[in-house]
Write an enzyme that holds these catalytic residues in place. Structure first.
Site, PDB file in Angstrom:
ATOM      1  CG  LEU A 175       1.847  57.915  14.138  1.00 16.93           C
ATOM      2  CD1 LEU A 175       0.077  58.415  14.213  1.00 16.93           C
ATOM      3  CD2 LEU A 175       2.063  57.962  15.321  1.00 16.93           C
ATOM      4  N   GLY A 176       4.163  55.259  11.927  1.00 16.99           N
ATOM      5  CA  GLY A 176       4.951  53.790  10.304  1.00 16.99           C
ATOM      6  C   GLY A 176       4.490  54.590   9.383  1.00 16.99           C
TER       7      GLY A 176
ATOM      8  N   GLY B 251       2.154  52.331   6.917  1.00 20.28           N
ATOM      9  CA  GLY B 251       0.235  52.410   6.037  1.00 20.28           C
ATOM     10  C   GLY B 251       1.223  50.881   4.700  1.00 20.28           C
ATOM     11  N   GLY B 252      -0.436  50.900   4.275  1.00 17.88           N
ATOM     12  CA  GLY B 252      -0.054  50.244   3.080  1.00 17.88           C
ATOM     13  C   GLY B 252       0.479  50.327   2.428  1.00 17.88           C
ATOM     14  CG  PHE B 253      -1.624  53.270   0.019  1.00 19.95           C
ATOM     15  CD1 PHE B 253      -1.795  54.963   0.473  1.00 19.95           C
ATOM     16  CD2 PHE B 253      -2.361  53.241   0.149  1.00 19.95           C
ATOM     17  CE1 PHE B 253      -2.268  55.736   0.676  1.00 19.95           C
ATOM     18  CE2 PHE B 253      -3.716  53.452   1.007  1.00 19.95           C
ATOM     19  CZ  PHE B 253      -3.448  54.941   1.348  1.00 19.95           C
TER      20      PHE B 253
ATOM     21  CB  VAL C 116       0.691  56.943   8.941  1.00 17.96           C
ATOM     22  CG1 VAL C 116      -0.042  57.112   9.561  1.00 17.96           C
ATOM     23  CG2 VAL C 116       0.315  55.396   8.178  1.00 17.96           C
TER      24      VAL C 116
ATOM     25  CG  ASP D 291      -3.081  43.048   4.516  1.00 19.33           C
ATOM     26  OD1 ASP D 291      -2.403  41.846   4.915  1.00 19.33           O
ATOM     27  OD2 ASP D 291      -2.161  44.173   3.800  1.00 19.33           O
TER      28      ASP D 291
END
Ligand SMILES: *[C@@H]1O[C@H](CO)[C@@H](O)[C@H](O)[C@H]1NC(C)=O
Ligand SMILES: *[C@@H]1O[C@H](CO)[C@@H](O)[C@H](O)[C@H]1NC(C)=O
Ligand SMILES: *[C@@H]1O[C@H](CO)[C@@H](O)[C@H](O)[C@H]1NC(C)=O
Ligand SMILES: *[C@@H]1O[C@H](CO)[C@@H](O)[C@H](O)[C@H]1NC(C)=O
Ligand SMILES: *[C@@H]1O[C@H](CO)[C@@H](O)[C@H](O)[C@H]1NC(C)=O
Ligand SMILES: *[C@@H]1O[C@H](CO)[C@@H](O)[C@H](O)[C@H]1NC(C)=O
Ligand SMILES: *[C@@H]1O[C@H](CO)[C@@H](O)[C@H](O)[C@H]1NC(C)=O
Ligand SMILES: *[C@@H]1O[C@H](CO)[C@@H](O)[C@H](O)[C@H]1NC(C)=O
Length: 817
Positions: free
Chosen positions: A506-507, A509-511, A514, A625
């Protein structure tokens, strides 16, 4: 010559005896007939009964009572309102059965008759100085045993002594109706009457439409008109028992002439006769100001004559249709900001200085105390409000069972009412109350002391940490860290995500990446996988687990579980099909799908989520954030704040914290955070403000370009706002004319949030309030970072460490300290 004086003498005597006989006639005896041209006059010659033609245009004859002494000939009562006599051939007779009969002798037609109550033995009709024509038994001293009286059938005039209301024993309802015109006393459309549903109230209507509600009697006066109460000229009372319910007024000096009458145009006016000017003086017009209009502001709306516009929603309520409300179409009224939940337990908020709402759906008890009243209301989920019934004796209970309508605010003499509210709504009061407490004198030294102590502690801990570098690079994840969360097995997630296939990604993410997954039971999930290469990620992962598993709010993304197996660290979330807000906002085709009402809905949702994080959650969290990419949208476009990797919890007294490692996203970081590493709820507010302006404009703050100047989006919006052109900021494709106020309000609130000085920025509860307000907000001062050049923040004073590629992504700035 002698004959003339003698004749004159007799002539004078006969005139005199005639005058005396006229003066004596205040009664009509049985079988006596009063013909047109004859009258009877009350004992003090205040009132006169006879035939008259109203106005100037008509020859029609009516039987009526008027003020005898006044040249104006003001009519107080009319018998045959709807059936005029065309010739001067009317005759009024008292029959032996105690009934008055008005006949047209030309046609021998009965025009009008009175009725009777009780036995007529020795009936006589008498006109009193009050203006009341009564048929009584001459042998009965008690006037209240009357057979009939004109005061039971008022026309358009309410005289002192008329019992306005009803008498169940006699079966009479007394109300007043206007004349059709000055020349026609037949009933017009306007009526003032008492309504006996719930607690009795006085209303005025035009046809079937209620125009005005005087409201209930509260022991001192009527709630809709606190100024209408006993004074040195008259006294007013309200009486209610098994037989009668009425209100009447009486004059302190009975020789003063006073009347209330309803004009053909529907104006209720109170007139007093002034001997000096020989004219009626308009003492008061109860229905004169704008706020008396019935239900002007709709349900849960309140009218304030000192405000413009006059309508506002009660605190805790917002317009049901903001677009209609903003163009002064208030009839839709207001609705609760937070829905009631009776099962979980609601509370009551006190509203002061109000006209009590319509009581047609109310219940009352004259003996209960306020505490008993509250208990009763609390125990019945359909009870919406309660109050004291009699504020003079401070006793009695009044309960409402439907939506509250027709309220207004008074500057003095209004009443208190306790309205049922959701617990979450009431908690807002506690917060405000806490803030308002004048404890500063004690608190400030206390806080300063605590702060010094805390500073010392932090220093000591930091020293220890720097001596022990391992403590900082704590990259294990203990099972105890995730103890609260359901565990998913690695194999299960592998199957769900098709072995973390690229097609399911999906993309980022922060770390880590996803993936979308479908569990064996069909449930769609999003799986966030900690990339093994990222050491930074471990901390963020722990952070995310720590916070998100303890937070629950409909505007926060929900975590379903996690997976800690071998080297793998994964978090499983609810799947949000519409993904990130950035994908809509900054995409030319997608942004067209995002209408204004949806944008407003999203802004409000984010605001509520953030309010929860900052003020309402157990942990009290600064997100650090906040950006469009971290707002996910569910199927119905409800926004959900995600990614708590950088979030920090702060204690109750702690309001700001300092960090060496500044982590955030360009364009959203506040000056004091990017510059000095100071973060607080106010740095989140800054990011929220940026987000609001982005949602409205559809443009990114960072990378914003305008040919006329070198301001970024914040600077551009501020400049436009200053010259009153804020609306030019708006994506032209989505604007509808009735939405301009909402847009304008959001821009204004957005600008308040991005002010340079953190102390100037509102906190989240104020933001939420402002978003529902009527737009009376402070002027925003200059925003932080409004020139394109300083969009990077403190570029020169810090080294920048980006840990996920580039633009729009979270970066770390290291400050030398
Ligand atoms: C009134 O008139 C009726 C009939 O016309 C008569 O029977 C009755 O006695 C009269 N009553 C009085 C008090 O004159
Ligand atoms: C009747 O006529 C008189 C004088 O012509 C005028 O002063 C008065 O206002 C009129 N009354 C009505 C009810 O029209
Ligand atoms: C009464 O009025 C009618 C018309 O309205 C007229 O024809 C008649 O002559 C009148 N009668 C008297 C007695 O004035
Ligand atoms: C008038 O009518 C009454 C009854 O309504 C009747 O008794 C009486 O005789 C009538 N008189 C005339 C003159 O027609
Ligand atoms: C007004 O008074 C009349 C006559 O007593 C009665 O029939 C009617 O029901 C009353 N109307 C209201 C609205 O109380
Ligand atoms: C009542 O009013 C009349 C004039 O309207 C005045 O003459 C009289 O003195 C007043 N009485 C009292 C007790 O004030
Ligand atoms: C109210 O209280 C009074 C005295 O305390 C009592 O006489 C009366 O019956 C009570 N009324 C009701 C409706 O309970
Ligand atoms: C309110 O609810 C109670 C039961 O809780 C019921 O007895 C009563 O009739 C309801 N009243 C109205 C006006 O709906």
């Amino acid at each position: 010559m002698d004959a003339i004086p003698i004749f004159s003498f007799f002539f004078l005597i006969s005139i005199h005896s005639l005058l005396v006989s006229i003066k004596a006639a205040d009664t009509i005896a049985v079988n006596q007939t009063i013909k047109d041209g004859q009258t009877i006059v009350s004992a003090q010659e205040t009132f006169e009964l006879g035939f008259f033609s109203p106005g100037n245009k008509t020859q029609n004859r009516y039987l009526g009572i008027w003020y005898k002494r006044l040249a104006t000939g003001t009519i107080a009562w009319v018998a045959n309102r709807q059936t005029p006599i065309t010739n001067k051939s009317g005759e009024l007779t008292l029959h032996p059965d105690g009934i008055l009969v008005l006949r047209d002798s030309a046609t021998n037609r009965t025009i009008w008759t009175s009725d009777s109550f009780g036995a007529a033995r020795t009936p006589v009709a008498r006109l009193f100085d009050s203006g009341n024509l009564m048929v009584v038994n001459d042998d009965d001293d008690k006037l209240e045993n009357y057979i009939w009286q004109s005061f039971d059938h008022p026309s358009n005039t309410f005289l002192p002594g008329i019992r306005f209301g009803r008498n169940l024993e006699r079966g009479v309802i007394r109300n007043v109706t206007s004349w059709k015109s000055e020349d026609d006393p037949s009933p017009g459309p306007y009526m003032v009457y008492m309504d006996f549903n719930g607690f009795p109230q006085i209303f005025q209507k035009n046809g079937d439409v209620i125009q005005f509600r005087l409201g209930i009697w509260n022991g001192l006066g009527f709630t809709g008109m606190p100024s209408l109460r006993a004074n040195q000229i008259f006294s007013i009372r309200y009486v209610s028992n098994e037989i009668e319910t009425f209100s009447d007024f009486s004059l302190i000096n009975a020789s003063v002439l006073s009347r209330l009458s309803l004009s053909p145009l529907g104006d209720m006016s109170w007139w007093n006769w002034i001997d000096r000017t020989q004219g009626w003086f308009l003492f008061m017009t109860p229905t004169v100001d704008n706020c008396v209009r019935y239900a002007l502001c709709g349900v849960y709306g309140s009218c304030d004559i000192e405000q413009s516009p006059s309508c506002e929603c009660l605190k805790g309520f917002v317009p049901k249709r903001r677009d209609q409300w903003d163009v002064s179409d208030w009839t839709g009224g207001c609705e609760r900001e937070i829905a009631l939940d009776c099962v979980a337990g609601d509370g009551f908020r006190k509203y002061s200085s109000l006209k009590l709402p319509d009581t047609r759906q109310s219940w009352f008890d004259t003996n209960m105390t306020l505490a008993e009243c509250e208990t009763k209301c609390r125990n019945e989920c359909n009870c919406t409000a309660y109050t004291t019934l009699d504020i003079k004796d401070d006793i009695g209970c009044l309960l409402w069972y439907d939506e509250l309508i027709d309220m207004r605010k008074f500057s003095t003499n209004g009443q208190d009412i306790y309205i049922r509210m959701a617990t979450a709504e009431l908690e807002k009061d506690e917060k405000i109350f806490r803030k308002k407490k004048p404890l500063k004198v004690i608190l400030i030294p206390l806080v300063v002391g605590l702060a010094i102590l805390l500073g010392l502690c932090v220093l000591i801990i930091k020293r220890k940490r720097s001596q022990n570098p391992k403590a900082q690079a704590n990259d294990h994840i203990e099972p105890s860290d995730v103890i609260d969360l359901p565990l998913f097995s690695l194999s299960k997630l592998r199957v769900a995500t098709d072995n973390f296939s690229f097609g399911n990604k999906l993309g980022e993410g922060g770390f880590g990446p996803v993936y979308k997954g479908v569990l064996s039971d069909g449930q769609e999930v999003a799986v966030k996988r900690l990339s093994t290469s990222s050491s930074q990620g471990v901390e963020e992962f722990k952070n995310e687990v720590l916070f998100i598993s303890r937070l629950q709010h409909r505007n926060l993304v929900r975590i379903l579980g996690c997976c800690v197996e071998r080297q793998e660290r994964m978090l499983v979330y609810e799947y949000l099909p519409n993904k990130g807000l950035d994908l809509f906002l900054f995409d030319e085709t997608q942004s067209k799908l995002l209408g204004w009402s949806q944008r407003l809905h999203i802004i409000n949702g984010i605001a509520r989520g953030l309010l929860y994080l900052h003020e309402d959650s157990r942990l009290r969290i600064i997100h650090r954030d906040l950006k469009a990419a971290n707002i996910l949208l569910d199927r119905d476009m409800n926004p959900k704040i995600s990614d708590f990797g950088l979030a920090r919890s702060f204690g109750g007294h702690e309001t700001e914290t300092n960090t060496k490692r500044v982590v955030g996203t360009y364009g959203y970081m506040s000056p004091e955070y990017a510059g000095d590493g100071i973060f607080s709820v106010k740095s989140d507010i800054f990011s929220f403000g940026v987000l609001v302006l982005e949602i409205i404009s559809g443009k990114k703050n960072r990378g914003f370009f305008h040919e006329d100047h070198n301001h970024n989006l914040l600077g551009h919006a501020w400049k436009l706002h200053q010259v009153g052109k804020a609306l030019e900021l708006v994506d032209a494709s989505m604007m509808e004319s009735d939405q301009t106020f909402g847009v304008w309000l959001c821009i204004h609130v957005g600008l308040l949030c991005v002010q340079h000085n953190p102390a100037d920025r509102p906190n989240m509860s104020t933001v939420v309030m402002m978003l529902g307000s009527d737009g009376q907000l402070p002027e925003p001062k200059e925003p932080g970072y409004y020139l394109q050049d300083d969009r990077f923040g403190p570029e020169n004073s810090s080294s920048i460490q980006t840990h996920h590629s580039n633009n729009g992504l979270t970066v770390t700035l290291l400050h030398p300290r």
